[in-house]
Design an enzyme around this catalytic site. Structure first.
Site, PDB file in Angstrom:
ATOM      1  N   VAL A  56       0.704  -1.181  -0.028  1.00  0.00           N
ATOM      2  CA  VAL A  56      -0.074   0.042  -0.073  1.00  0.00           C
ATOM      3  C   VAL A  56       0.888   1.303  -0.014  1.00  0.00           C
ATOM      4  CG1 VAL A  56      -2.131  -1.084   1.234  1.00  0.00           C
ATOM      5  CG2 VAL A  56      -0.195  -0.073   2.611  1.00  0.00           C
ATOM      6  N   CYS A  57       2.261   1.143   0.121  1.00  0.00           N
ATOM      7  CA  CYS A  57       2.777   2.438   0.299  1.00  0.00           C
ATOM      8  C   CYS A  57       3.789   2.579  -1.175  1.00  0.00           C
ATOM      9  CB  CYS A  57       4.279   2.103   1.387  1.00  0.00           C
ATOM     10  SG  CYS A  57       5.330   3.595   1.478  1.00  0.00           S
TER      11      CYS A  57
END
Length: 286
Positions: A56-57
């Site tokens: 998700v980063c």
């Protein structure tokens, strides 16, 4: 396999800003571990280093993409933390797998092993030295550059992400991309109206500028994919589905910039980008 218990915000609270120290000069959080590969303390070596990243980063995805592009999958290890976190920080859970190197349940254990009592930001990506059993770096701007320049004996020689003759231009472009785009999408949603308005104006101008560049060439600096393209792309691929999902930044989607949208889709079709992008998290709009 050792896993952390399920995320529990009710019990532990959310991961909050009290752990994040900001640098006024840099305009970004402080990342205190800034060792460099290719130095006497951290020589490049196959099998010695491991990357901890998160799907998700976007800053962590940059590292995963560069590793794939260079063909370093058997040279530098990589594993993923869980997508969700509470105040205990990033953790290893069954959804994304365990920590195959140290058996940590929480990424905070890597920070604690490096600096006992560490009070700061528990960020990804993390570059871990399996020999010294310490973090080399959590300073994400450096990690991709070191991968691109220090592992040439093992890397695909046809991939030159940070070639010497373009480094000055890449450095300038990377700073611009961070300020106007990577960090820009965050500030464009700031609670302070003045901050948000200024960031939106810079972001729109940057999108228009890059759209014009990409109408003339396949990549930001001509015919070759560089590290600057990776830094821009990780924000673009999330723009419609995450950053501007509800029109919080602009009523326009990425499709309003046809060359930029085409470039985003074209890079997503490349194996290194596709393999590191979770379609359930960040599908391209339209």
């Amino acid at each position: 396999m050792t896993y952390a218990p399920p995320v529990d915000v009710a019990a532990h609270g959310p991961y909050g800003p009290e752990r994040v120290e900001y640098s006024a000069a840099a305009g970004r959080p402080v990342y205190p571990f800034q060792g460099r590969l290719g130095t006497p303390a951290h020589p490049a070596a196959a099998g010695r280093y491991h990357l901890y990243v998160a799907w998700v980063c976007p800053y962590a995805q940059r590292v995963a993409i560069v590793r794939e592009l260079l063909g370093l999958q058997d040279v530098v290890g990589l594993s993923y933390v869980d997508d969700e976190r509470d105040a205990l920080g990033w953790a290893f859970r069954e959804r994304r797998g365990d920590d195959p190197v140290n058996g940590f349940r929480y990424l905070s254990e890597a920070y604690e092993a490096t600096e006992p009592g560490y009070p700061g930001h528990l960020s990804v990506p993390v570059l871990w030295d399996t020999r010294s059993r310490r973090i080399v770096s959590n300073h994400y701007p450096d990690i991709t550059l070191d991968l691109a320049t220090q592992f040439t004996p093992w890397a695909d020689p046809s991939v030159q992400l940070y070639p010497a003759h373009l480094r000055a231009r890449i450095d300038v472009l990377n700073d611009e991309i961070f300020t106007d785009v990577n960090d820009g999408v965050q500030k464009a949603r700031a609670a302070d109206p003045e901050t948000a308005s200024a960031a939106r104006a810079r972001l729109s101008a940057a999108f228009s500028r890059y759209d014009e560049v990409l109408a003339r060439s396949p990549y930001l600096l001509g015919d070759s994919l560089t590290e600057a393209d990776v830094r821009l792309w990780v924000t673009l691929v999330r723009y419609d589905s995450v950053s501007n999902a509800h029109g919080e930044i602009s009523p326009d989607s990425l499709a309003a910039y046809p060359s930029l949208a085409s470039y985003t889709a074209r890079l997503l079709a490349l194996p290194a980008f596709a393999a590191t992008t979770d379609p359930s998290l960040m599908p391209l709009a339209g």
